[in-house]
Design an enzyme around this catalytic site. Structure first.
Site, PDB file in Angstrom:
ATOM      1  N   HIS A   1      35.953  38.102  46.768  1.00 13.56           N
ATOM      2  CA  HIS A   1      35.716  39.521  46.499  1.00 13.56           C
ATOM      3  C   HIS A   1      36.938  40.322  46.939  1.00 13.56           C
ATOM      4  O   HIS A   1      37.386  40.220  48.091  1.00 13.56           O
ATOM      5  CB  HIS A   1      34.458  40.030  47.215  1.00 13.56           C
ATOM      6  CG  HIS A   1      34.066  41.381  46.723  1.00 13.56           C
ATOM      7  ND1 HIS A   1      33.290  41.577  45.599  1.00 13.56           N
ATOM      8  CD2 HIS A   1      34.402  42.603  47.169  1.00 13.56           C
ATOM      9  CE1 HIS A   1      33.156  42.876  45.389  1.00 13.56           C
ATOM     10  NE2 HIS A   1      33.816  43.516  46.319  1.00 13.56           N
ATOM     11  N   ALA A   2      37.480  41.131  46.019  1.00 14.63           N
ATOM     12  CA  ALA A   2      38.753  41.817  46.263  1.00 14.63           C
ATOM     13  C   ALA A   2      38.686  42.717  47.492  1.00 14.63           C
ATOM     14  O   ALA A   2      37.685  43.383  47.733  1.00 14.63           O
ATOM     15  CB  ALA A   2      39.115  42.655  45.039  1.00 14.63           C
TER      16      ALA A   2
ATOM     17  N   HIS B   1      42.697  49.605  41.786  1.00 11.16           N
ATOM     18  CA  HIS B   1      41.756  50.038  42.819  1.00 11.16           C
ATOM     19  C   HIS B   1      42.240  49.620  44.209  1.00 11.16           C
ATOM     20  O   HIS B   1      42.299  50.422  45.145  1.00 11.16           O
ATOM     21  CB  HIS B   1      40.359  49.439  42.543  1.00 11.16           C
ATOM     22  CG  HIS B   1      39.371  49.792  43.597  1.00 11.16           C
ATOM     23  ND1 HIS B   1      38.557  50.907  43.514  1.00 11.16           N
ATOM     24  CD2 HIS B   1      39.089  49.215  44.787  1.00 11.16           C
ATOM     25  CE1 HIS B   1      37.822  50.984  44.610  1.00 11.16           C
ATOM     26  NE2 HIS B   1      38.118  49.973  45.396  1.00 11.16           N
ATOM     27  N   GLU B   2      42.639  48.349  44.329  1.00  8.43           N
ATOM     28  CA  GLU B   2      43.069  47.843  45.651  1.00  8.43           C
ATOM     29  C   GLU B   2      44.404  48.458  46.066  1.00  8.43           C
ATOM     30  O   GLU B   2      44.605  48.792  47.241  1.00  8.43           O
ATOM     31  CB  GLU B   2      43.175  46.318  45.616  1.00  8.43           C
ATOM     32  CG  GLU B   2      41.863  45.600  45.358  1.00  8.43           C
ATOM     33  CD  GLU B   2      40.742  46.038  46.294  1.00  8.43           C
ATOM     34  OE1 GLU B   2      39.590  46.092  45.840  1.00  8.43           O
ATOM     35  OE2 GLU B   2      41.019  46.361  47.471  1.00  8.43           O
TER      36      GLU B   2
ATOM     37  N   HIS C   1      43.960  51.620  47.967  1.00  9.43           N
ATOM     38  CA  HIS C   1      43.727  51.462  49.414  1.00  9.43           C
ATOM     39  C   HIS C   1      45.064  51.261  50.130  1.00  9.43           C
ATOM     40  O   HIS C   1      45.325  51.869  51.175  1.00  9.43           O
ATOM     41  CB  HIS C   1      42.836  50.242  49.677  1.00  9.43           C
ATOM     42  CG  HIS C   1      41.417  50.388  49.244  1.00  9.43           C
ATOM     43  ND1 HIS C   1      40.580  51.369  49.715  1.00  9.43           N
ATOM     44  CD2 HIS C   1      40.674  49.657  48.377  1.00  9.43           C
ATOM     45  CE1 HIS C   1      39.376  51.243  49.171  1.00  9.43           C
ATOM     46  NE2 HIS C   1      39.417  50.210  48.353  1.00  9.43           N
TER      47      HIS C   1
ATOM     48  N   GLU D   1      37.891  55.001  48.304  1.00 13.22           N
ATOM     49  CA  GLU D   1      37.528  54.239  47.100  1.00 13.22           C
ATOM     50  C   GLU D   1      37.968  54.946  45.815  1.00 13.22           C
ATOM     51  O   GLU D   1      37.846  54.392  44.734  1.00 13.22           O
ATOM     52  CB  GLU D   1      36.017  53.997  47.079  1.00 13.22           C
ATOM     53  CG  GLU D   1      35.497  53.179  48.253  1.00 13.22           C
ATOM     54  CD  GLU D   1      36.198  51.842  48.417  1.00 13.22           C
ATOM     55  OE1 GLU D   1      36.226  51.318  49.540  1.00 13.22           O
ATOM     56  OE2 GLU D   1      36.736  51.313  47.421  1.00 13.22           O
TER      57      GLU D   1
ATOM     58  N   HIS E   1      28.308  43.417  48.939  1.00 12.16           N
ATOM     59  CA  HIS E   1      28.315  44.464  49.950  1.00 12.16           C
ATOM     60  C   HIS E   1      27.090  44.402  50.837  1.00 12.16           C
ATOM     61  O   HIS E   1      27.123  44.864  51.981  1.00 12.16           O
ATOM     62  CB  HIS E   1      28.429  45.821  49.261  1.00 12.16           C
ATOM     63  CG  HIS E   1      29.669  45.947  48.453  1.00 12.16           C
ATOM     64  ND1 HIS E   1      29.850  45.208  47.285  1.00 12.16           N
ATOM     65  CD2 HIS E   1      30.798  46.646  48.614  1.00 12.16           C
ATOM     66  CE1 HIS E   1      31.034  45.475  46.789  1.00 12.16           C
ATOM     67  NE2 HIS E   1      31.635  46.345  47.576  1.00 12.16           N
TER      68      HIS E   1
ATOM     69  N   TYR F   1      31.291  54.364  47.072  1.00 14.49           N
ATOM     70  CA  TYR F   1      31.700  54.129  45.678  1.00 14.49           C
ATOM     71  C   TYR F   1      31.077  55.171  44.755  1.00 14.49           C
ATOM     72  O   TYR F   1      31.714  55.636  43.807  1.00 14.49           O
ATOM     73  CB  TYR F   1      31.291  52.728  45.224  1.00 14.49           C
ATOM     74  CG  TYR F   1      31.919  51.627  46.041  1.00 14.49           C
ATOM     75  CD1 TYR F   1      31.185  50.940  46.997  1.00 14.49           C
ATOM     76  CD2 TYR F   1      33.261  51.299  45.881  1.00 14.49           C
ATOM     77  CE1 TYR F   1      31.773  49.938  47.762  1.00 14.49           C
ATOM     78  CE2 TYR F   1      33.854  50.291  46.648  1.00 14.49           C
ATOM     79  CZ  TYR F   1      33.101  49.624  47.580  1.00 14.49           C
ATOM     80  OH  TYR F   1      33.679  48.635  48.348  1.00 14.49           O
TER      81      TYR F   1
HETATM   82  C1  LIG Z   1      36.938  46.236  44.389  1.00 18.06           C
HETATM   83  C2  LIG Z   1      36.149  46.432  45.385  1.00 18.06           C
HETATM   84  C3  LIG Z   1      36.636  46.203  46.795  1.00 18.06           C
HETATM   85 SE1  LIG Z   1      36.649  47.798  47.866  1.00 18.06          SE
HETATM   86  C4  LIG Z   1      34.703  46.776  45.207  1.00 18.06           C
HETATM   87  O1  LIG Z   1      33.900  46.250  45.966  1.00 18.06           O
HETATM   88  N1  LIG Z   1      34.290  47.661  44.274  1.00 18.06           N
HETATM   89  C5  LIG Z   1      35.145  48.443  43.367  1.00 18.06           C
HETATM   90  C6  LIG Z   1      34.212  49.322  42.576  1.00 18.06           C
HETATM   91  C7  LIG Z   1      32.815  48.991  42.946  1.00 18.06           C
HETATM   92  C8  LIG Z   1      32.857  47.913  44.047  1.00 18.06           C
HETATM   93  C9  LIG Z   1      32.147  46.646  43.583  1.00 18.06           C
HETATM   94  O2  LIG Z   1      32.831  45.723  43.142  1.00 18.06           O
HETATM   95  O3  LIG Z   1      30.903  46.628  43.662  1.00 18.06           O
HETATM   96 ZN   LIG Z   2      37.704  49.683  47.338  1.00 17.83          ZN
END
Ligand SMILES: C=C(C[SeH])C(=O)N1CCC[C@H]1C(=O)O
Ligand SMILES: [Zn+2]
Length: 597
Positions: free
Chosen positions: A320-321, A350-351, A354, A378, A480, A490
């Site tokens: 997970h990024a 997105h990354e 950060h 975010e 998450h 988010y």
């Molecule tokens: C890319 C990330 C790491 Se902060 C992420 O969890 N995001 C980005 C947008 C929504 C959320 C998800 O994947 O649920």
């Molecule tokens: Zn993020």
């Protein structure tokens, strides 16, 4: 004020922030070692470092309280004192702390290492979420295959984690009470520094629901045309396994099933990238060049040397990024399992958002090296992606043919954007409304799973492909929820990013209110030093000032406000209302029948 006591306080906080910075460095180094090499040994070693840091943070909080610094004459000292007395889980006694960290990291390890069996070859059980299962969910058009992967993943990544999740709820509740919060939900909400924020969350969801219902109705109608009435109901919940994503949080991977004007095809960026022999590194270089074009920071050499940008073949990693700040020498990194496609082109930006935030506020004292509103962190990368992934910008990279869209292509593009930005909102809303209810003890534990699906149906009109019961436990199938990562950030980011985008586009001379030639969806801020300067001022403040102060300086607004988002999507909203009434598309949905009534 320069009274002796303020000078003494400033010296105290300088010393303590220097030690805090070193603790953050140690914590993130140990966590990165675990995340980029998921072994029991690394997991345990990480927790040892966390526990040591927690005990030091507790001593610091006691010293700050003893020094009565929260009443200092200096506002900056008062802010630092309030934040350093806020301990979160660190307030637990050592054994509870270890039990909590073990529960969370065990859920994360399970998520990172779960593999499932192939639909077409049941003896091959090596398929991982990234890239295999996500690729099947995005590209299969066989409802039976999609339901197979949905069930494999939820049964293996969710239900087995119920015990750990129960421990997590019990111990985070205990921690919240030790910090004088009514619940862990209230602890999470306090980071928004706005007593009214939960009400605003509800109001924002309600304000955007009519638009979401138009999208939901149109998609259900077109999906029913494609898959038939046995698979897709005319007026009920949409079966979520058909929507291209394991959690149905964005639907743009299946847009080919319901493009408004199919005669105006999208250029498939993935094919163009392959044709032009793009590498993963090239995606990051594009993002880096975008930030530099704004006069913002370049990625340091250490980023390229120490990041993990592709899934390694010799070890388990948390795919997970995530973006990492090591609180030392501009050492910032990304860890993600990048693939060459549009989804990851978005995630890369997105990354990198950060990363840029980390670099912009690195001169702040450690306690202020963060965002004043979790939604801001975010939103940074997403704002850049709104320009970087626009037809205008992709044209400048020769990744699409047409820069200026005709009306029909414009509707197609807005629809594709809405399938991630608008569709996401009921999902993000549910992730934390559910956990707030769990943390506040509003749901009987025996009802936890059915309540989860009832809320996904109520707020988003989606349901599982098969019946679920309270003997299943599906929430930990989302990263998450395993990793103790709050999700309202988010939701807020999806609103703020359009407020930021409108301000930056105006500064870049790409947007003028009411000017049909300079609209928000055709704005590309690339190369605007003026926009970049305003963004740098906003980001470099870190968490040193209340978010409403830095927001007002940046955009002139003092609230999270969906007006900019609605302005961006207005042509699509009008088109959907007309098209849905022309087609006689029913709007809305009833209760799901995929949970026992
Ligand atoms: C890319 C990330 C790491 Se902060 C992420 O969890 N995001 C980005 C947008 C929504 C959320 C998800 O994947 O649920
Ligand atoms: Zn993020």
């Amino acid at each position: 004020s320069c009274s002796a006591s303020v000078l003494q306080a400033q010296r105290f906080f300088e010393q303590e922030n220097s030690k805090l910075r070193e603790r953050y460095h140690a914590e993130y180094s140990a966590a990165y070692t675990y995340n980029t090499n998921v072994t029991e040994e690394n997991r345990r070693a990480m927790i040892v470092v966390y526990a040591e840091s927690a005990s030091q943070n507790k001593l610091l909080a006691q010293a700050v309280r003893a020094g009565d610094y929260a009443k200092s004459a200096d506002a900056n000292i008062r802010r630092q004192a309030r934040m350093l007395q806020d301990l979160g889980a660190d307030a637990l006694d050592p054994s509870d702390y270890l039990e909590l960290k073990n529960a969370i990291s065990s859920m994360q390890s399970n998520y990172a290492t779960t593999s499932v069996c192939s639909y077409t070859n049941r003896t091959d059980c090596s398929l991982t979420l990234e890239p295999h299962i996500q690729e099947r969910l995005a590209n299969s058009r066989d409802p039976a295959e999609l339901a197979w992967y949905w069930r494999e993943w939820y049964d293996k990544a969710g239900t087995p984690m119920r015990g750990n999740f129960e421990k997590y709820v019990r111990l985070t509740r205990k921690a919240a009470h030790l910090n004088d919060y009514r619940s862990y939900a209230d602890y999470w909400v306090h980071f928004y520094e706005d007593a009214d924020f939960e009400r605003q969350l509800d109001a924002t969801y309600k304000a955007l629901l009519p638009f979401y219902r138009q999208i939901h109705g149109y998609v259900r109608y077109r999906l029913r045309q494609h898959y038939g009435p046995e698979v897709v109901p005319a007026e009920g919940n949409i079966p979520m396994h058909l929507l291209g994503n394991m959690w149905a949080q964005s639907w743009n991977d299946v847009i080919d099933l319901f493009t408004p004007y199919p005669e105006k095809p999208f250029v498939d960026v993935k094919l163009e990238m392959e044709r032009q022999e793009y590498s993963v590194r090239k995606l990051f270089e594009l993002g880096d060049q975008f930030f530099q074009s704004l006069g913002m920071r370049a990625l340091p050499a250490s980023f390229w040397n120490l990041s993990v940008l592709e899934r390694p073949t010799d070890r388990e990693v948390v795919c997970h990024a995530s973006a990492w700040d090591f609180y030392q020498d501009s050492d910032v990194r990304i860890k993600m399992c990048t693939e060459l496609n549009t989804h990851y082109l978005y995630v890369v930006h997105h990354e990198l958002g950060h990363i840029q935030y980390y670099l912009q506020y690195e001169q702040q004292p450690a306690v202020f090296r963060g965002a004043p509103n979790p939604g801001f962190h975010e939103a940074v990368g997403d704002v850049i992606a709104l320009s970087a992934m626009s037809a205008k910008h992709l044209k400048s990279l020769n990744l699409t043919r047409s820069g200026r869209l005709d009306e029909k292509s414009r509707i197609n593009e807005l629809f594709k954007q809405a399938l991630s930005k608008i569709v996401f909102l009921p999902f993000g809303y549910t992730m934390d409304k559910y956990r707030y209810a769990v943390f506040r003890g509003e749901l009987d534990e025996s009802q936890w799973n059915c309540a989860f699906w009832q809320m996904r149906s109520e707020f988003g009109g989606l349901e599982p492909p098969l019946t679920r019961s309270n003997s299943d436990f599906d929430p930990p199938a989302k990263y998450h929820i395993d990793a103790d990562v709050e999700y309202l950030r988010y939701f807020a980011a999806h609103i703020f990013q359009f407020q930021f985008h409108r301000a930056l586009c105006r500064l870049a001379g790409q947007y003028a209110p009411g000017d049909s030639q300079q609209t928000l969806d055709n704005c590309d801020i690339f190369g605007s030093k003026k926009a970049g300067q305003a963004f740098k001022t906003f980001l470099s403040a870190g968490n040193s000032k209340h978010w409403k102060i830095v927001l007002e300086e940046f955009t002139g607004e003092t609230e999270m406000d969906p007006a900019a988002l609605l302005e961006y999507f207005d042509p699509l909203y009008q088109w959907l209302k007309q098209e849905n009434s022309r087609l006689g598309v029913p709007l809305g949905w009833g209760n799901t029948n995929k949970i026992p009534s």
